[in-house]
Each structure stands twice: as structure tokens, then as C-alpha cells.
Design a protein around this motif. Sequence first.
Motif, mmCIF file in Angstrom:
data_model
loop_
_atom_site.group_PDB
_atom_site.id
_atom_site.type_symbol
_atom_site.label_atom_id
_atom_site.label_comp_id
_atom_site.label_asym_id
_atom_site.label_seq_id
_atom_site.Cartn_x
_atom_site.Cartn_y
_atom_site.Cartn_z
ATOM 1 N N PHE A 1 -9.198 6.174 -7.757
ATOM 2 C CA PHE A 1 -9.029 5.371 -6.542
ATOM 3 C C PHE A 1 -7.681 5.667 -5.878
ATOM 4 N N VAL A 2 -6.642 5.759 -6.686
ATOM 5 C CA VAL A 2 -5.311 6.059 -6.160
ATOM 6 C C VAL A 2 -5.290 7.443 -5.523
ATOM 7 N N GLN A 3 -5.972 8.392 -6.169
ATOM 8 C CA GLN A 3 -6.039 9.745 -5.634
ATOM 9 C C GLN A 3 -6.709 9.772 -4.261
ATOM 10 N N PHE A 4 -7.771 8.977 -4.103
ATOM 11 C CA PHE A 4 -8.469 8.941 -2.815
ATOM 12 C C PHE A 4 -7.620 8.273 -1.744
ATOM 13 N N ILE A 5 -6.984 7.148 -2.078
ATOM 14 C CA ILE A 5 -6.175 6.422 -1.090
ATOM 15 C C ILE A 5 -4.942 7.235 -0.675
ATOM 16 N N ASP A 6 -4.376 7.997 -1.611
ATOM 17 C CA ASP A 6 -3.192 8.807 -1.307
ATOM 18 C C ASP A 6 -3.535 10.150 -0.661
ATOM 19 N N SER A 7 -4.811 10.504 -0.631
ATOM 20 C CA SER A 7 -5.191 11.812 -0.086
ATOM 21 C C SER A 7 -5.060 11.812 1.434
ATOM 22 N N PRO A 8 -4.788 12.973 2.033
ATOM 23 C CA PRO A 8 -4.682 13.042 3.508
ATOM 24 C C PRO A 8 -6.013 12.781 4.205
ATOM 25 N N ASN A 9 -7.123 12.873 3.468
ATOM 26 C CA ASN A 9 -8.435 12.639 4.070
ATOM 27 C C ASN A 9 -8.753 11.155 4.238
ATOM 28 N N PHE A 10 -8.036 10.287 3.523
ATOM 29 C CA PHE A 10 -8.393 8.866 3.489
ATOM 30 C C PHE A 10 -8.390 8.242 4.892
#
Length: 313
Positions: free
Chosen positions: A72-81
Motif C-alpha cells: 500500500f505504501v509503495q502504491f501511495i508513494d509511486s508517481p502513478n498514484f
Amino acid sequence: MKKSQTSKPKRSTQSKWEFIKQHRMLYYMLLPGLILTLVFKYFPMYGILLAFKDYNPLQGIMGSEWVGFENFVQFIDSPNFGILLENTLKISIYGLILGFFPPIILALSLNHLISTKWKKRFQLILYAPNFISLVIVVGMLFMFLAADGPINGFIESITGSRITFMTDPDYFRTLYILSGIWQGMGWASVLYTATLANVSQDLIDAAHMDGANILYRIWYIDLPAIRPIMVIQFILSVGGIMNVGYEKAFLMQTSMNLPVSEIISTYVYKVGLQMGDYGYSTAVGLFNTVINIILLLAVNALANKVSNDDAAL
């Protein structure tokens, strides 16, 4: 006193079992639907564990390493979020705003048609697009709006230039929403049409006798009759505001409109099934579902509050 208190639960339990035994055929008829719901809706929830694991197909779900909220953290921190969330919300909110009222207007219009014969014909024509496959609908868009298609031919005859509808990012949301309204407007009006058909004839006759015109009849008779259906439909629409179907968006995607056509559901499909990152894609899908649940509960509570306030008045 103690004997009477302890005997009451037994009697109630016995009465429930007697009731079930008496109506057992109805419960037998309920079993297939219950089994299908458990198998296809509840048992797959076991896969939610993938969102909290670094999934390895060789080790299985339980054998894979537990990573907690790392996905979840990886998705929220990703530039795509931010891009994915913005694209999903824009399509959903614009679709909700623009698509909520056309079925109501259509149902009200059909309800006031004098000729029953023409009413049935219009209903048949307007309901038909709902049964057309999404693949065919998108194929029709590509065919009619192609650079050498009939619509561009007409535009070129007037302006001298052609418009790249299917590749220009500026037209993606408009085409997505308007084609969805065209396809589902007729079928979405069925509930409103059925409700209006059950309006008391006495109210309509009284309105005619009082000299009420069509606008007054719509405002004071038709709209109050379909108001509960409108509230339910609105709650369901808001509850699924993040569930933009990936099929249509994926079919309409091109390399040039990808900045606005990439939404959360298409991203989950690509990351999960095409790239094989099942844990990360499950986390993204679960995040999407949690947002939907929060929105659904909030709108439902708001609708209940408005209904209670109206009842108090």
C-alpha cells in the motif's frame, strides 16, 4: 421465576426450528443462490491476503513472506498514484453528474406520452443499446470517429480539417462518458418508468381538474413518486464511484491518450495479470474497494439524515 426465564429461549428456538421445518421447501430453493454467493463472493476474499504478502506462486499464499502494508505504501508513494486517482475520479464524477439525470428526464418524458403505441416503440429503441457488447460499442466509436470515418468526413467538408478523436487525450473522457450515457440511459430509466406507472390515477385526475399544467404535474406528482428511487440510485452510484470498468477504458486506450485513459482498474489489470505482481495489484484493488466502502457509508448516512429531517418536517 428462574424456570420461566430459562424456558423462554427454548420455546423461541423451538418455534424458529418449527417455522424453518414448515417452510423447508423455500429454504431448499434458497440454497443454490446461497452456495453460489459463498463460492464466488466470499471464498475468493481469502485472496485479500495477497495484498499483505510478497507473493511467490511456488510458496503459495500462506507460505509467502508477510510484508504488512508495504504494498500500500509503495502504491501511495509511486508517481502513478496521483495520475491514476485523478483520472479515475474525473471519469467517475463527471459520469455521475452527467449521467444521473438523463434517465430521469427520459422516464418523465415517456410517462407523459399520450400514445401508448409510440411509448412502447420508443422504449424498445432506447433499451436496445444496453444489450450491445462493450467491444461492439468501442468498435463503433473507432469506426465512426476514425480519421477517415464518416464523422470526420463531414467535419472536413465544413472546416477543411480532421479531428483525431480516438487518439487525442482531450476527447477521451467526453467520448467515454457520452457513449456510456447513450448505452445505459434507456435501461437505467426502467425503474423510474415502473414507479411512475404506479402513481395513483386519482392524483393525476385531481391535477387535471385543478388545471395543473405538465410542469406542475411533474414537480408535485412525478418527482415525489420517484424520489426514493433517485436516492437509492444515487447511493449506489456514489458507492461505485471508484469502480470504473476497466473493459471499456482498456479497449479505448491508445498510446497517445494513455495519460488520461489509465485508471486504477486498468493499472491493476496490467500490473497483476500482465506483469505478474499479484501482491501489489491486490493491494491497489483493495485500496480502491476501501475507498468505495467509505463513500458508500458516508452517502448512505447522509441520505438517511436527509430522509429523517424531511419526515420531521
